[in-house]
Design an enzyme around this catalytic site. Structure first.
Site, PDB file in Angstrom:
ATOM      1  N   GLY A 183      -3.195 -30.641  -7.848  1.00  0.00           N
ATOM      2  CA  GLY A 183      -3.778 -30.452  -6.511  1.00  0.00           C
ATOM      3  C   GLY A 183      -4.710 -29.268  -6.466  1.00  0.00           C
ATOM      4  N   ALA A 184      -5.622 -29.197  -7.447  1.00  0.00           N
ATOM      5  CA  ALA A 184      -6.459 -27.994  -7.552  1.00  0.00           C
ATOM      6  C   ALA A 184      -7.891 -28.224  -7.086  1.00  0.00           C
ATOM      7  CB  ALA A 184      -6.441 -27.477  -8.987  1.00  0.00           C
ATOM      8  N   SER A 185      -8.149 -29.344  -6.392  1.00  0.00           N
ATOM      9  CA  SER A 185      -9.522 -29.579  -5.941  1.00  0.00           C
ATOM     10  C   SER A 185      -9.882 -28.703  -4.747  1.00  0.00           C
ATOM     11  CB  SER A 185      -9.719 -31.053  -5.591  1.00  0.00           C
ATOM     12  OG  SER A 185      -8.798 -31.467  -4.609  1.00  0.00           O
ATOM     13  N   ARG A 186      -8.879 -28.214  -4.032  1.00  0.00           N
ATOM     14  CA  ARG A 186      -9.178 -27.376  -2.852  1.00  0.00           C
ATOM     15  C   ARG A 186      -7.979 -26.474  -2.544  1.00  0.00           C
ATOM     16  NH1 ARG A 186      -6.649 -30.957   1.186  1.00  0.00           N
ATOM     17  NH2 ARG A 186      -6.804 -33.065   0.353  1.00  0.00           N
TER      18      ARG A 186
ATOM     19  N   ASN B 182       1.382 -27.411  -7.786  1.00  0.00           N
ATOM     20  CA  ASN B 182       0.889 -26.974  -6.471  1.00  0.00           C
ATOM     21  C   ASN B 182       0.706 -28.129  -5.491  1.00  0.00           C
ATOM     22  OD1 ASN B 182      -0.884 -25.260  -4.548  1.00  0.00           O
ATOM     23  ND2 ASN B 182      -2.236 -26.921  -5.197  1.00  0.00           N
TER      24      ASN B 182
ATOM     25  N   TYR C 254       9.410 -32.377   4.958  1.00  0.00           N
ATOM     26  CA  TYR C 254       8.649 -31.337   4.241  1.00  0.00           C
ATOM     27  C   TYR C 254       9.571 -30.149   3.928  1.00  0.00           C
ATOM     28  CZ  TYR C 254       5.022 -27.873   3.229  1.00  0.00           C
ATOM     29  OH  TYR C 254       4.248 -26.900   2.623  1.00  0.00           O
TER      30      TYR C 254
HETATM   31  N1  LIG Z   1      -1.556 -24.412   3.566  1.00  0.00           N
HETATM   32  C1  LIG Z   1      -0.406 -23.953   3.986  1.00  0.00           C
HETATM   33  O1  LIG Z   1      -0.284 -23.463   5.108  1.00  0.00           O
HETATM   34  C2  LIG Z   1       0.822 -24.016   3.084  1.00  0.00           C
HETATM   35  C3  LIG Z   1       1.956 -23.297   3.473  1.00  0.00           C
HETATM   36  C4  LIG Z   1       3.084 -23.337   2.663  1.00  0.00           C
HETATM   37  C5  LIG Z   1       3.064 -24.070   1.487  1.00  0.00           C
HETATM   38  N2  LIG Z   1       1.945 -24.764   1.129  1.00  0.00           N
HETATM   39  C6  LIG Z   1       1.990 -25.545  -0.111  1.00  0.00           C
HETATM   40  O2  LIG Z   1       0.928 -25.172  -0.960  1.00  0.00           O
HETATM   41  C7  LIG Z   1       0.507 -26.280  -1.746  1.00  0.00           C
HETATM   42  C8  LIG Z   1      -0.990 -26.460  -1.611  1.00  0.00           C
HETATM   43  O3  LIG Z   1      -1.297 -26.612  -0.235  1.00  0.00           O
HETATM   44  P1  LIG Z   1      -2.801 -26.577   0.340  1.00  0.00           P
HETATM   45  O4  LIG Z   1      -2.704 -26.101   1.727  1.00  0.00           O
HETATM   46  O5  LIG Z   1      -3.717 -25.904  -0.618  1.00  0.00           O
HETATM   47  O6  LIG Z   1      -3.089 -28.164   0.366  1.00  0.00           O
HETATM   48  P2  LIG Z   1      -4.419 -28.986   0.649  1.00  0.00           P
HETATM   49  O7  LIG Z   1      -5.536 -28.102   1.087  1.00  0.00           O
HETATM   50  O8  LIG Z   1      -4.011 -30.126   1.503  1.00  0.00           O
HETATM   51  O9  LIG Z   1      -4.778 -29.524  -0.829  1.00  0.00           O
HETATM   52  C9  LIG Z   1      -3.882 -30.411  -1.443  1.00  0.00           C
HETATM   53  C10 LIG Z   1      -4.314 -30.676  -2.865  1.00  0.00           C
HETATM   54  O10 LIG Z   1      -3.299 -31.511  -3.449  1.00  0.00           O
HETATM   55  C11 LIG Z   1      -3.899 -32.689  -3.947  1.00  0.00           C
HETATM   56  N3  LIG Z   1      -2.922 -33.775  -3.846  1.00  0.00           N
HETATM   57  C12 LIG Z   1      -2.224 -34.198  -2.771  1.00  0.00           C
HETATM   58  N4  LIG Z   1      -1.432 -35.242  -3.098  1.00  0.00           N
HETATM   59  C13 LIG Z   1      -1.638 -35.455  -4.430  1.00  0.00           C
HETATM   60  C14 LIG Z   1      -1.138 -36.411  -5.353  1.00  0.00           C
HETATM   61  N5  LIG Z   1      -0.259 -37.358  -4.994  1.00  0.00           N
HETATM   62  N6  LIG Z   1      -1.590 -36.350  -6.644  1.00  0.00           N
HETATM   63  C15 LIG Z   1      -2.485 -35.404  -7.042  1.00  0.00           C
HETATM   64  N7  LIG Z   1      -2.989 -34.481  -6.191  1.00  0.00           N
HETATM   65  C16 LIG Z   1      -2.582 -34.524  -4.902  1.00  0.00           C
HETATM   66  C17 LIG Z   1      -5.171 -32.889  -3.116  1.00  0.00           C
HETATM   67  O11 LIG Z   1      -6.098 -33.700  -3.845  1.00  0.00           O
HETATM   68  P3  LIG Z   1      -7.015 -34.815  -3.064  1.00  0.00           P
HETATM   69  O12 LIG Z   1      -7.818 -34.077  -2.050  1.00  0.00           O
HETATM   70  O13 LIG Z   1      -7.853 -35.443  -4.128  1.00  0.00           O
HETATM   71  O14 LIG Z   1      -6.019 -35.760  -2.415  1.00  0.00           O
HETATM   72  C18 LIG Z   1      -5.617 -31.425  -2.981  1.00  0.00           C
HETATM   73  O15 LIG Z   1      -6.258 -31.012  -4.182  1.00  0.00           O
HETATM   74  C19 LIG Z   1       1.331 -27.481  -1.251  1.00  0.00           C
HETATM   75  O16 LIG Z   1       2.427 -27.700  -2.115  1.00  0.00           O
HETATM   76  C20 LIG Z   1       1.819 -27.026   0.107  1.00  0.00           C
HETATM   77  O17 LIG Z   1       3.027 -27.645   0.483  1.00  0.00           O
HETATM   78  C21 LIG Z   1       0.820 -24.755   1.904  1.00  0.00           C
END
Ligand SMILES: NC(=O)c1ccc[n+]([C@@H]2O[C@H](COP(=O)([O-])OP(=O)(O)OC[C@H]3O[C@@H](n4cnc5c(N)ncnc54)[C@H](OP(=O)(O)O)[C@@H]3O)[C@@H](O)[C@H]2O)c1
Length: 252
Positions: free
Chosen positions: A12-15, A88, A157
């Site tokens: 999940g490293a595209s963004r 991630n 979640y």
């Molecule tokens: N943001 C927050 O507030 C927050 C808080 C606590 C914990 N977290 C945790 O931190 C991590 C990253 O969160 P984020 O906010 O950076 O998320 P995000 O902006 O939604 O980005 C998610 C990334 O995961 C990829 N992804 C999702 N489902 C996937 C799958 N089945 N296979 C491969 N790649 C997948 C997406 O790729 P595509 O775009 O190609 O689908 C994207 O690169 C997550 O585990 C989340 O639970 C986030």
């Protein structure tokens, strides 16, 4: 922290947090594999933003059972070995018990666990199988503050992240004799697309009131903790869960 000659795979490293983590590892000399599910343009932009060269994209939906083995094998056939795996990728689906029908509820539980827990378990399995003959490695799993404080409108979640914490700690014990160190980073709300999509304006105001910093985390602040756990010298921190929530939720 120096990651020269280290091969790092980040799901999940595209963004968001994954992208910031990829940029941080690359800036410290690592060769980085960027996994993503579907958005190739975004993943390519991330690849182009990394310092150094030799980084690669790996498109794979980790929610599919066969994906973990394929992803680790493809990474190793390109890079030769796997030194650090950062699990991630994660999803967060709204399923408020008062508002959704049963099918929506059950679907949310299945999908959330498939991505946030089962995929990580499968990736840990294949990563460990690859790291053991190479003398060890590091696995860092990205959890959430929601594992500890509850997620009333997204209970799957919170539960998936609590299970992820427990699994990580079990694996830290199991894999220490193989010199594989397992750590967890548990962010609070972080300025990414996930937070933007899941928060209503009222929730956003509320969480800023809760935060003594009066702001969300920046993705690079979460990346910093991930790099620490993956670094030389952090071995004895295996099994640790690092909170990155700006003192908004303090657990004992
Ligand atoms: N943001 C927050 O507030 C927050 C808080 C606590 C914990 N977290 C945790 O931190 C991590 C990253 O969160 P984020 O906010 O950076 O998320 P995000 O902006 O939604 O980005 C998610 C990334 O995961 C990829 N992804 C999702 N489902 C996937 C799958 N089945 N296979 C491969 N790649 C997948 C997406 O790729 P595509 O775009 O190609 O689908 C994207 O690169 C997550 O585990 C989340 O639970 C986030």
């Amino acid at each position: 922290m120096d990651f020269k000659n280290k091969n790092v795979l980040i799901t999940g490293a595209s963004r968001g947090i994954g992208k910031a983590t990829a940029m941080a590892f690359a800036a410290k000399g690592a060769s980085v594999g960027i996994n993503y599910r579907s958005n190739t343009e975004e993943a390519q932009n991330t690849l182009d933003s990394l310092a150094g060269d030799g980084h690669q994209l790996f498109q794979k939906d980790i929610g599919q059972k066969k994906a973990a083995k394929e992803l680790i094998q493809e990474f190793i056939s390109e890079f030769g070995s796997l030194d650090v795996l950062v699990n991630n990728a994660g999803i967060s689906i709204f399923h408020d018990l008062e508002e959704v029908d049963f099918d929506t509820w059950a679907h949310a539980w299945e999908n959330t666990f498939k991505t946030n827990l089962f995929a990580v378990a499968n990736l840990c399995y294949w990563a460990a199988k690859a790291m053991i003959p190479h003398g060890g490695g590091r696995i860092i799993n990205v959890s959430s503050r929601g594992a500890f404080r509850g997620e009333p409108t997204k209970p799957a979640y919170g539960a998936s992240k609590a299970a992820l914490n427990s699994m990580s700690q079990s694996l830290a014990k199991k894999l220490a004799p193989h010199k594989i160190y397992v750590g967890v980073v548990a962010p609070g709300f972080t300025e990414t697309e996930m937070a933007a999509v899941t928060l209503t304006p009222a929730e956003r105001d509320n969480l800023l009131r809760e935060s003594p910093f009066k702001r969300m985390a920046q993705p690079k602040e979460v990346a910093h903790a991930i790099l620490f756990l993956a670094s030389e010298g952090a071995e004895y921190s295996s099994g640790t869960i690092i909170d990155v929530n700006g003192a908004s939720y303090l657990r004992s």
